[in-house]
Design an enzyme around this catalytic site. Sequence first.
Site, PDB file in Angstrom:
ATOM      1  N   ASP A 183       0.785  -1.234   0.000  1.00 27.11           N
ATOM      2  CA  ASP A 183       0.000   0.000   0.000  1.00 27.11           C
ATOM      3  C   ASP A 183       0.815   1.282   0.000  1.00 27.11           C
ATOM      4  O   ASP A 183       0.331   2.326   0.418  1.00 27.11           O
ATOM      5  CB  ASP A 183      -0.911  -0.012   1.237  1.00 27.11           C
ATOM      6  N   GLU A 201      -0.805  -9.136  -0.955  1.00 32.46           N
ATOM      7  CA  GLU A 201      -1.361  -8.560   0.284  1.00 32.46           C
ATOM      8  C   GLU A 201      -2.566  -7.671  -0.059  1.00 32.46           C
ATOM      9  O   GLU A 201      -2.694  -6.532   0.401  1.00 32.46           O
ATOM     10  CB  GLU A 201      -0.309  -7.776   1.080  1.00 32.46           C
ATOM     11  N   GLU A 253      -2.046   5.032   3.128  1.00 33.98           N
ATOM     12  CA  GLU A 253      -2.031   3.641   2.675  1.00 33.98           C
ATOM     13  C   GLU A 253      -3.418   3.074   2.374  1.00 33.98           C
ATOM     14  O   GLU A 253      -3.594   2.289   1.440  1.00 33.98           O
ATOM     15  CB  GLU A 253      -1.326   2.761   3.708  1.00 33.98           C
ATOM     16  N   HIS A 264       6.651   4.688  13.072  1.00 35.62           N
ATOM     17  CA  HIS A 264       6.937   5.531  11.901  1.00 35.62           C
ATOM     18  C   HIS A 264       5.721   6.123  11.206  1.00 35.62           C
ATOM     19  O   HIS A 264       5.860   6.903  10.270  1.00 35.62           O
ATOM     20  CB  HIS A 264       7.728   4.727  10.859  1.00 35.62           C
ATOM     21  N   ARG A 317       2.830   8.059   9.441  1.00 37.50           N
ATOM     22  CA  ARG A 317       2.602   9.480   9.166  1.00 37.50           C
ATOM     23  C   ARG A 317       1.435  10.049   9.965  1.00 37.50           C
ATOM     24  O   ARG A 317       1.483  11.183  10.420  1.00 37.50           O
ATOM     25  CB  ARG A 317       2.295   9.688   7.674  1.00 37.50           C
ATOM     26  N   HIS A 326      13.353   4.507  12.702  1.00 39.82           N
ATOM     27  CA  HIS A 326      13.102   4.660  11.256  1.00 39.82           C
ATOM     28  C   HIS A 326      13.888   5.859  10.726  1.00 39.82           C
ATOM     29  O   HIS A 326      14.071   6.851  11.440  1.00 39.82           O
ATOM     30  CB  HIS A 326      11.594   4.887  11.083  1.00 39.82           C
TER      31      HIS A 326
HETATM   32  C1  UD1 Z   1       6.782   4.620   3.723  1.00 35.05           C
HETATM   33  C2  UD1 Z   1       5.381   4.343   3.222  1.00 35.05           C
HETATM   34  C3  UD1 Z   1       4.574   3.623   4.300  1.00 35.05           C
HETATM   35  C4  UD1 Z   1       5.312   2.424   4.847  1.00 35.05           C
HETATM   36  C5  UD1 Z   1       6.689   2.840   5.297  1.00 35.05           C
HETATM   37  C6  UD1 Z   1       7.467   1.636   5.758  1.00 35.05           C
HETATM   38  C7  UD1 Z   1       4.285   5.927   1.683  1.00 35.05           C
HETATM   39  C8  UD1 Z   1       3.571   7.197   1.567  1.00 35.05           C
HETATM   40  N1  UD1 Z   1       4.690   5.582   2.915  1.00 35.05           N
HETATM   41  O1  UD1 Z   1       6.669   5.597   4.773  1.00 35.05           O
HETATM   42  O2  UD1 Z   1       3.360   3.179   3.729  1.00 35.05           O
HETATM   43  O3  UD1 Z   1       4.587   1.890   5.931  1.00 35.05           O
HETATM   44  O4  UD1 Z   1       7.377   3.440   4.200  1.00 35.05           O
HETATM   45  O5  UD1 Z   1       8.645   1.991   6.390  1.00 35.05           O
HETATM   46  O6  UD1 Z   1       4.486   5.232   0.720  1.00 35.05           O
HETATM   47  N2  UD1 Z   1      14.292   7.885   4.555  1.00 35.05           N
HETATM   48  C9  UD1 Z   1      15.655   7.750   4.430  1.00 35.05           C
HETATM   49  N3  UD1 Z   1      16.163   6.516   4.127  1.00 35.05           N
HETATM   50  C10 UD1 Z   1      15.380   5.428   3.974  1.00 35.05           C
HETATM   51  C11 UD1 Z   1      14.008   5.578   4.106  1.00 35.05           C
HETATM   52  C12 UD1 Z   1      13.462   6.812   4.396  1.00 35.05           C
HETATM   53  O7  UD1 Z   1      16.397   8.689   4.577  1.00 35.05           O
HETATM   54  O8  UD1 Z   1      15.913   4.340   3.710  1.00 35.05           O
HETATM   55  C13 UD1 Z   1      13.722   9.225   4.849  1.00 35.05           C
HETATM   56  C14 UD1 Z   1      13.815  10.183   3.664  1.00 35.05           C
HETATM   57  O9  UD1 Z   1      14.060  11.466   4.138  1.00 35.05           O
HETATM   58  C15 UD1 Z   1      12.405  10.111   3.080  1.00 35.05           C
HETATM   59  C16 UD1 Z   1      11.583   9.963   4.350  1.00 35.05           C
HETATM   60  O10 UD1 Z   1      12.355   9.096   5.177  1.00 35.05           O
HETATM   61  O11 UD1 Z   1      12.090  11.253   2.341  1.00 35.05           O
HETATM   62  C17 UD1 Z   1      10.185   9.440   4.218  1.00 35.05           C
HETATM   63  O12 UD1 Z   1      10.139   8.272   3.419  1.00 35.05           O
HETATM   64  P1  UD1 Z   1       8.745   7.857   2.692  1.00 35.05           P
HETATM   65  O13 UD1 Z   1       8.977   6.603   1.929  1.00 35.05           O
HETATM   66  O14 UD1 Z   1       8.209   9.024   1.931  1.00 35.05           O
HETATM   67  O15 UD1 Z   1       7.765   7.617   3.885  1.00 35.05           O
HETATM   68  P2  UD1 Z   1       7.806   6.620   5.097  1.00 35.05           P
HETATM   69  O16 UD1 Z   1       7.329   7.384   6.259  1.00 35.05           O
HETATM   70  O17 UD1 Z   1       9.107   5.913   5.152  1.00 35.05           O
HETATM   71  N1  UDP Z   2      12.162  -4.200  10.237  1.00 40.48           N
HETATM   72  C1  UDP Z   2      13.530  -4.354  10.034  1.00 40.48           C
HETATM   73  N2  UDP Z   2      14.387  -3.564  10.753  1.00 40.48           N
HETATM   74  C2  UDP Z   2      13.962  -2.639  11.635  1.00 40.48           C
HETATM   75  C3  UDP Z   2      12.564  -2.470  11.814  1.00 40.48           C
HETATM   76  C4  UDP Z   2      11.693  -3.258  11.093  1.00 40.48           C
HETATM   77  O1  UDP Z   2      13.955  -5.193   9.249  1.00 40.48           O
HETATM   78  O2  UDP Z   2      14.789  -1.969  12.245  1.00 40.48           O
HETATM   79  C5  UDP Z   2      11.233  -5.018   9.430  1.00 40.48           C
HETATM   80  C6  UDP Z   2      10.173  -5.773  10.207  1.00 40.48           C
HETATM   81  O3  UDP Z   2      10.638  -7.063  10.531  1.00 40.48           O
HETATM   82  C7  UDP Z   2       9.015  -5.824   9.224  1.00 40.48           C
HETATM   83  C8  UDP Z   2       9.194  -4.587   8.386  1.00 40.48           C
HETATM   84  O4  UDP Z   2      10.528  -4.117   8.615  1.00 40.48           O
HETATM   85  O5  UDP Z   2       9.105  -6.935   8.354  1.00 40.48           O
HETATM   86  C9  UDP Z   2       8.203  -3.520   8.756  1.00 40.48           C
HETATM   87  O6  UDP Z   2       8.520  -2.333   8.102  1.00 40.48           O
HETATM   88  P1  UDP Z   2       7.941  -0.934   8.533  1.00 40.48           P
HETATM   89  O7  UDP Z   2       7.523  -0.971   9.963  1.00 40.48           O
HETATM   90  O8  UDP Z   2       8.939   0.080   8.102  1.00 40.48           O
HETATM   91  O9  UDP Z   2       6.678  -0.771   7.568  1.00 40.48           O
HETATM   92  P2  UDP Z   2       5.158  -1.256   7.657  1.00 40.48           P
HETATM   93  O10 UDP Z   2       5.157  -2.733   7.845  1.00 40.48           O
HETATM   94  O11 UDP Z   2       4.502  -0.519   8.776  1.00 40.48           O
HETATM   95  O12 UDP Z   2       4.605  -0.836   6.332  1.00 40.48           O
END
Ligand code: UD1
Ligand code: UDP
Length: 374
Positions: free
Chosen positions: A99, A121, A135, A216, A218, A248
């Site tokens: 999602d 999923e 999502e 994490h 939003r 995160h």
């Molecule tokens: C995203 C997804 C969310 C998912 C989550 C899992 C969207 C809108 N959100 O949220 O559905 O549950 O991932 O973790 O698709 N960043 C880094 N390095 C990384 C990852 C993130 O620096 O490896 C920082 C960056 O500044 C980036 C920000 O995090 O711009 C937000 O990342 P983004 O993918 O937009 O949203 P998440 O909150 O991570």
């Molecule tokens: N996870 C990981 N390292 C971490 C935290 C989470 O590998 O430090 C894994 C966790 O086992 C799960 C997935 O990341 O499989 C969940 O990701 P996240 O919480 O970022 O996203 P969501 O599932 O809420 O979309």
Amino acid sequence: MSVTRKILTVFGTRPEAIKLFPLVHALEADDRFISRVCVSAQHRGMLDQVLDIAGVVPDHDLDLMTPGQTLDELTARALTGIGKVLDIEQPDWVVVQGDTTTVMAGAIAAYYRKIPVCHVEAGLRSGNIHHPWPEEVNRRVVGTFAALHCAPTETAAAALRRENVAADSIHVTGNTVIDALHWVTRRIAEQPGLATGLSALEERFVGKRIIGMTSHRRENFGAGMQGIADAVKRIAARRDVAVIFPVHLNPNVRAVMNQQLAGLDNVALIEPLDYPHFARLLDISTLMLTDSGGVQEEAPALGKPVLVMRETTERPEGVEAGTAKLVGTDADIIVAETKRLLDDPAAYAAMARAHNPFGDGHAAARICDLLADR
Ligand code: UD1
Ligand code: UDP
């Protein structure tokens, strides 16, 4: 004569990578398919952690992530970037999972080219378009036109049928997260060194009960995150517990958590763990405090009670079975529910039951068969 199908698997974030690597492994090993992988790299660092451990080498890496990316610019760049890859690869199917923005954009790019979409999923619904945000809308969008809906559970399949999705396009496959968890558990058994990086923390906190934590979402930014941080401060004031919290990489999460929790004796704020180390954290934890989707699925499989710091969940199976509980983001409630689990052995025992409502670890094989049959 059997036809070889070209499958393009598209993903971009950590949880999608974890839930799709078992399918990529299965597609690569199966001569009914030509497997191609495109990553948006919506997450850069956390995606690469998974690609490394799973040994997945993308054919296309759009490297889209920018610091603090907004939803609209990310969506626009993902849509055009994935569209170009589709024009090059011209796959028979596009596979997306879950999602995120990458999922919604990847599916729409396929739809614009009349390429059928397989949604892994499928059918998760909270019923509230603002929780989780964005999502809930992303997965509903994909659900309106996917040709193949791989629902993890019967509950998810029923949600799709209620939305008038064609019954013969819905299949209950289980969730590939359980495949991933089995895979990583086997890898750690073969090579224990893959998950020994927490040993210094384990020594520091010896004799204390570990609470594993992630956060994490939003929709929790602002008051929600503040409530979560307050709760952790109060829980960690107890001498008999320690909180291990891989933070995160989202800067909105890090700013709050670093400001509120850094330097507390019983709290370890650490960098995101790779998957073997996160599996280890699940293993050593007495309970999990989380707003994550994936953790709600993994923890019950390992018999770890989960307190879900959200108002709603699209994964009711754990709550219904009594191994997960929705506690929201109010600090008083999080503290009270955590205390109950720590201090009331009967309450703990009732939640600490291993069960697998989300799958049996063979979801990827089922999805391959479905793709081959069409
Ligand atoms: C995203 C997804 C969310 C998912 C989550 C899992 C969207 C809108 N959100 O949220 O559905 O549950 O991932 O973790 O698709 N960043 C880094 N390095 C990384 C990852 C993130 O620096 O490896 C920082 C960056 O500044 C980036 C920000 O995090 O711009 C937000 O990342 P983004 O993918 O937009 O949203 P998440 O909150 O991570
Ligand atoms: N996870 C990981 N390292 C971490 C935290 C989470 O590998 O430090 C894994 C966790 O086992 C799960 C997935 O990341 O499989 C969940 O990701 P996240 O919480 O970022 O996203 P969501 O599932 O809420 O979309």
